[in-house]
Design an enzyme around this catalytic site. Structure first.
Site, mmCIF file in Angstrom:
data_model
loop_
_atom_site.group_PDB
_atom_site.id
_atom_site.type_symbol
_atom_site.label_atom_id
_atom_site.label_comp_id
_atom_site.label_asym_id
_atom_site.label_seq_id
_atom_site.Cartn_x
_atom_site.Cartn_y
_atom_site.Cartn_z
ATOM 1 N N GLY A 49 0.716 -1.302 -0.051
ATOM 2 C CA GLY A 49 0.123 -0.093 0.000
ATOM 3 C C GLY A 49 0.760 1.262 -0.092
ATOM 4 O O GLY A 49 1.887 1.223 -0.387
ATOM 5 N N ASN A 50 0.109 2.397 0.495
ATOM 6 C CA ASN A 50 0.994 3.574 0.568
ATOM 7 C C ASN A 50 0.022 4.442 1.343
ATOM 8 O O ASN A 50 -0.752 4.212 2.126
ATOM 9 C CB ASN A 50 0.897 4.500 -1.078
ATOM 10 C CG ASN A 50 -0.256 4.639 -1.419
ATOM 11 O OD1 ASN A 50 -1.108 5.481 -0.884
ATOM 12 N ND2 ASN A 50 -0.698 4.030 -2.507
#
Ligand code: CTP
Length: 423
Positions: free
Chosen positions: A219-220
């Protein structure tokens, strides 16, 4: 019909705010009231609540039973920060009567009570109707403060000349007549019309998650705050707004539609479905550039492995793909998180490469801005030049971005510049 947020400050003229509300309600408008502590010494909150048919807010620490909704709106399910929700929902924020003290605070950006905090957060038109003793009104400090406000496109409804509250005093400082104030409101917000009425805006927000196995993902750090702020700013201008939200855990707005997605592929599908129906795309989501092609169906076990190698395959560049099938009338705004001194230059390259109208460059090496912060500092890059927006709340930055969209649309309408897709 307009949604009018009325701020009442301390002064003898506070009772005239009751007349203004009566007049406005009779004209079909919907009102909420915020009072300062001092104003309650002149008129109690119960009077305002009775004639608006809605709770009155007086303190930053009390909960709003209507959760920021106006009398004509349903109460939202979530519990928003009430004064922020009120200014978001309002078509205009009118401060009448406005004391010299409140005018000074507005001029200098103080936010030490509910009313001034709401004014600072307001992106709707602000209308200020001063009322005070004539010597206070004519003092150089008040004159300079009102000039500052006028310079920020805040409407000042000048007080009238006549007998004043203190005995035998006569001069300029009486609150303008309620009908004069209402007429000024209706000129600024004519019959509730808003500048983006009928415009369809698609926003992507948040960060995608690419499954590694049934429980883990790549993810980020994107929180979705910038995208949500853009959506709220566009809705406040009257647009019909749809947000494709990738893993965003933020309050939702009653007037906005949300489509929740998880991965880059989900976002790609949702965007492909929605894109043809929008006039403006604000692509604020942080979309994964790579994804594990074959996520494990269960939970991967350590199984005594010394290390674990992940192979990632490129995802579709959603924005570039949408840009290929855009119509001339559509406007596309991309976002780029870049590091360091070349950030704007890299943004310019992306603007051209993806066939965009604007690209919002966010230098993520600057501290206190970007992904998880509530403020941001950006450069708006267009092929005609750049505009730096200094660090500010994301809602303020969102409005600057929408203003840039408006300017570009205006230039196109007047034929000053061509569309990027024409090149
Ligand atoms: N974007 C997209 N699809 C992707 C990646 C990015 O639509 N797979 C969009 C983002 O939403 C953003 C813009 O493209 O509006 C720029 O994203 P960014 O990641 O900065 O650009 P990239 O083209 O992926 O370049 P980089 O190599 O710098 O990551």
């Amino acid at each position: 019909m307009a949604r009018i947020l009325l701020g009442v400050t301390g002064g003898v003229a506070a009772y005239k705010a009751l007349d203004l509300i009566r007049l406005a309600v009779a004209g079909g408008h919907s009102l909420r009231v915020i009072q300062t502590d001092n104003s309650q010494r002149f008129v109690g909150a119960a009077s305002f609540a009775a004639i608006t048919g809605a709770p009155v807010l007086t303190s930053e620490w009390e909960r709003d039973p209507a959760r920021g909704a106006f009398p004509d709106q349903p109460t939202p399910e979530h519990d928003p920060i009430s004064h922020l929700e009120l200014v978001r929902n309002a078509d205009c924020f009118v401060i009448a009567p406005a004391s010299a003290n409140t005018i000074a605070k507005l001029a200098h950006g103080l936010a030490d009570n509910l009313l001034t905090s709401a004014a600072l957060a307001a992106s709707c038109p602000l209308i200020v109707a001063p009322a005070m003793n004539h010597q206070m009104w004519e003092s150089p400090a008040t004159m300079a403060n009102t000039e500052l406000l006028r310079g920020r496109s805040i409407t000042i409804i000048d007080p009238e000349v006549g007998s004043l509250a203190s005995r035998n005093e006569w001069g300029s400082g009486r609150l303008a007549q309620p009908a004069t104030i209402l007429a000024a409101i209706e000129q600024i917000v004519p019959s509730g019309e808003r500048p983006w009425d009928g415009r369809r805006v698609l926003v992507t927000a948040g960060g995608t998650r690419e499954a590694i196995d049934a429980v883990r993902f790549v993810g980020n750090r994107s929180s979705g705050r910038m995208g949500f702020a853009l959506a709220e700013a566009a809705a406040a201008r009257g647009a019909v707004v749809t947000v494709i939200a990738a893993n965003v855990d933020l309050p939702r707005h009653a007037q906005i539609s949300y489509i929740d997605v998880e991965s880059a592929a989900d976002l790609e599908r949702a965007a492909a479905e929605q894109f043809a129906g929008c006039d403006l795309l604000l692509m604020a989501a942080a979309v994964a550039d790579f994804t594990p092609p074959n996520p494990a169906p269960g939970k991967l076990k350590k199984d005594g492995r010394p290390d674990l190698e992940l192979t990632l395959k490129p995802t579709t560049d959603v924005l570039a793909q949408l840009s290929e099938c855009r119509s001339e009338a559509q406007m596309l705004v991309g976002f780029a998180a870049e590091h360091g001194p070349d950030a704007v230059e890299l943004g310019r390259t992306k603007l051209a490469a993806k066939g965009l109208d604007l690209l919002i460059v966010n230098d993520v090496s600057a501290s206190g801005t970007g992904f998880e912060s509530s403020s941001n500092e950006v450069t708006i890059v267009s092929k005609d030049g750049d505009l730096h927006v200094p660090k500010a709340d994301k809602l303020v930055v969102a409005n600057e971005i929408l203003n840039a969209v408006d300017r570009l649309a205006g230039q196109r309408a007047s034929g000053v510049i061509s569309q990027s897709s024409d090149e």
